[in-house]
Design a protein around this motif. Structure first.
Motif, PDB file in Angstrom:
ATOM      1  N   UNK A 114      -8.927 -42.849   9.180  1.00 23.64           N
ATOM      2  CA  UNK A 114      -8.636 -41.796   9.331  1.00 23.64           C
ATOM      3  C   UNK A 114      -8.759 -41.813   7.562  1.00 23.64           C
ATOM      4  N   UNK A 115      -9.522 -41.928   6.713  1.00 23.80           N
ATOM      5  CA  UNK A 115     -10.069 -41.647   5.584  1.00 23.80           C
ATOM      6  C   UNK A 115      -9.555 -40.367   4.991  1.00 23.80           C
ATOM      7  N   UNK A 116     -10.242 -39.547   3.351  1.00 25.72           N
ATOM      8  CA  UNK A 116      -9.201 -38.827   3.065  1.00 25.72           C
ATOM      9  C   UNK A 116     -10.984 -37.764   1.611  1.00 25.72           C
ATOM     10  N   UNK A 117     -11.320 -36.757   2.166  1.00 25.05           N
ATOM     11  CA  UNK A 117     -12.214 -36.646   1.422  1.00 25.05           C
ATOM     12  C   UNK A 117     -11.883 -37.142  -0.464  1.00 25.05           C
ATOM     13  N   UNK A 118     -10.683 -37.014  -0.894  1.00 22.86           N
ATOM     14  CA  UNK A 118     -10.365 -37.261  -1.741  1.00 22.86           C
ATOM     15  C   UNK A 118     -10.617 -38.511  -1.997  1.00 22.86           C
ATOM     16  N   UNK A 119     -11.519 -39.082  -1.315  1.00 24.84           N
ATOM     17  CA  UNK A 119     -11.841 -40.956  -1.380  1.00 24.84           C
ATOM     18  C   UNK A 119     -13.542 -40.395  -1.522  1.00 24.84           C
ATOM     19  N   UNK A 120     -13.928 -39.353  -1.893  1.00 24.85           N
ATOM     20  CA  UNK A 120     -15.261 -39.249  -2.184  1.00 24.85           C
ATOM     21  C   UNK A 120     -15.535 -38.940  -3.467  1.00 24.85           C
ATOM     22  N   UNK A 121     -16.479 -40.077  -3.902  1.00 24.36           N
ATOM     23  CA  UNK A 121     -16.855 -40.088  -5.441  1.00 24.36           C
ATOM     24  C   UNK A 121     -17.716 -39.165  -5.662  1.00 24.36           C
ATOM     25  N   UNK A 122     -18.357 -38.659  -4.654  1.00 27.88           N
ATOM     26  CA  UNK A 122     -19.682 -37.585  -4.960  1.00 27.88           C
ATOM     27  C   UNK A 122     -18.680 -36.251  -4.651  1.00 27.88           C
ATOM     28  N   UNK A 123     -17.432 -36.017  -4.651  1.00 33.42           N
ATOM     29  CA  UNK A 123     -16.920 -34.441  -4.675  1.00 33.42           C
ATOM     30  C   UNK A 123     -15.593 -34.637  -5.622  1.00 33.42           C
ATOM     31  N   UNK A 124     -15.365 -35.242  -6.545  1.00 28.87           N
ATOM     32  CA  UNK A 124     -14.075 -36.156  -6.768  1.00 28.87           C
ATOM     33  C   UNK A 124     -15.016 -34.572  -8.299  1.00 28.87           C
ATOM     34  N   UNK A 125     -14.084 -34.037  -8.036  1.00 22.48           N
ATOM     35  CA  UNK A 125     -14.261 -32.778  -9.496  1.00 22.48           C
ATOM     36  C   UNK A 125     -12.934 -32.535 -10.282  1.00 22.48           C
ATOM     37  N   UNK A 126     -11.262 -32.849  -9.272  1.00 21.93           N
ATOM     38  CA  UNK A 126     -10.357 -32.171 -10.159  1.00 21.93           C
ATOM     39  C   UNK A 126      -9.251 -34.040 -10.875  1.00 21.93           C
ATOM     40  N   UNK A 127     -10.380 -34.588 -10.291  1.00 24.81           N
ATOM     41  CA  UNK A 127      -9.324 -36.368 -10.572  1.00 24.81           C
ATOM     42  C   UNK A 127      -7.474 -37.096 -10.486  1.00 24.81           C
ATOM     43  N   UNK A 128      -7.095 -37.109 -11.044  1.00 27.10           N
ATOM     44  CA  UNK A 128      -6.037 -37.178 -10.611  1.00 27.10           C
ATOM     45  C   UNK A 128      -5.945 -38.454  -9.504  1.00 27.10           C
ATOM     46  N   UNK A 129      -4.284 -38.854  -8.491  1.00 24.89           N
ATOM     47  CA  UNK A 129      -4.004 -39.088  -7.627  1.00 24.89           C
ATOM     48  C   UNK A 129      -4.948 -40.956  -7.384  1.00 24.89           C
ATOM     49  N   UNK A 130      -5.035 -41.354  -8.911  1.00 29.14           N
ATOM     50  CA  UNK A 130      -6.178 -42.966  -8.974  1.00 29.14           C
ATOM     51  C   UNK A 130      -6.107 -43.339  -7.464  1.00 29.14           C
ATOM     52  N   UNK A 131      -4.899 -43.702  -7.510  1.00 30.91           N
ATOM     53  CA  UNK A 131      -4.576 -44.839  -6.466  1.00 30.91           C
ATOM     54  C   UNK A 131      -5.330 -44.645  -5.047  1.00 30.91           C
ATOM     55  N   UNK A 132      -4.510 -43.652  -4.508  1.00 33.92           N
ATOM     56  CA  UNK A 132      -4.670 -42.455  -3.709  1.00 33.92           C
ATOM     57  C   UNK A 132      -6.385 -42.835  -3.416  1.00 33.92           C
ATOM     58  N   UNK A 133      -6.816 -42.204  -4.345  1.00 28.79           N
ATOM     59  CA  UNK A 133      -8.354 -42.466  -3.833  1.00 28.79           C
ATOM     60  C   UNK A 133      -9.635 -43.284  -4.828  1.00 28.79           C
TER      61      UNK A 133
END
Length: 221
Positions: free
Chosen positions: A119-138
């Motif tokens: 299990x990963x997470x969409x927030x781990x996507x670099x290309x789909x990151x438009x909001x920033x934040x959650x640095x460590x988890x991302x």
């Protein structure tokens, strides 16, 4: 599918997937920290737990992970980033599944279809990151995606028919997400389990190394 191994089986998604598989008549082996003392961040623990098992498994699914570790919430700004929080996230969300993958090779069939998924997470996507934040988890999830993609290449050479993927389960109503749901729509763990299993059952060998969401759509790296 006849045999499945669920890592993190005591968590919300892990429990739900295990139950859904058993309802299908699949023999499920469950491993977790609370139930078996498995610490995915400790290679000795991973090697001992997986070394005690007999394969082959048709499915190995890693459902471990955390948004918040040791009280460190996802960062909203750069000033909140700390070395320890980042290391903790990396250990659990990337190193853990990577160690499971390493020690799972002998538990996967050399020939025929089998799936290793984490299990990963969409927030781990670099290309789909438009909001920033959650640095460590991302960052940890992005690193996991690279491990899965790279591991799939090697796995394809030694295990014909094996599929190795990263999966985004969507927003699920579990203890994992309880503090962070806000207004985001979420689904019960049982529904998330059915969604994930539907994707897993439809995966094709040529999709190994990919990153997919709960609907089976490709998520950008």
């Amino acid at each position: 599918m006849e045999k499945a191994l669920i890592i993190g089986a005591s968590g919300g998604i892990g429990q739900a997937v295990s139950a859904a598989l058993e309802a299908r008549g699949v023999t499920v082996t469950r491993l977790s920290r609370s139930g078996d003392g498995l610490d995915v961040t400790d290679e000795t623990s991973v090697a001992a737990a997986l070394g005690a098992l007999d394969g082959p498994f048709d499915l190995i699914l890693v459902t471990t992970g955390a948004l918040e570790i040791a009280g460190a919430a996802p960062e909203k700004a750069l000033r909140q980033v700390s070395a320890q929080a980042m290391l903790d996230q990396f250990a659990l969300n990337c190193v853990g599944p990577s160690l499971v993958l390493k020690h799972s090779l002998r538990l996967l069939p050399r020939e025929g279809r089998a799936v290793f998924a984490a299990l990963s997470a969409r927030v781990g996507s670099i290309g789909d990151n438009n909001f920033g934040g959650w640095y460590s988890y991302r960052t940890a999830k992005a690193a996991l995606n690279q491990m899965i993609h790279t591991g799939a290449i090697e796995l394809g050479r030694s295990h014909r028919g094996a599929i190795c993927v990263a999966l985004h389960p969507g927003t699920v109503e579990t203890e994992f997400t309880r503090k962070y749901l806000g207004r985001h729509p979420a689904v019960p763990a049982a529904q998330a389990a059915e969604n994930l299993l539907g994707v897993i059952e439809r995966l094709r060998p040529e999709e190994s190394g990919g990153f997919f969401d709960w609907q089976g759509a490709t998520v950008p790296w």
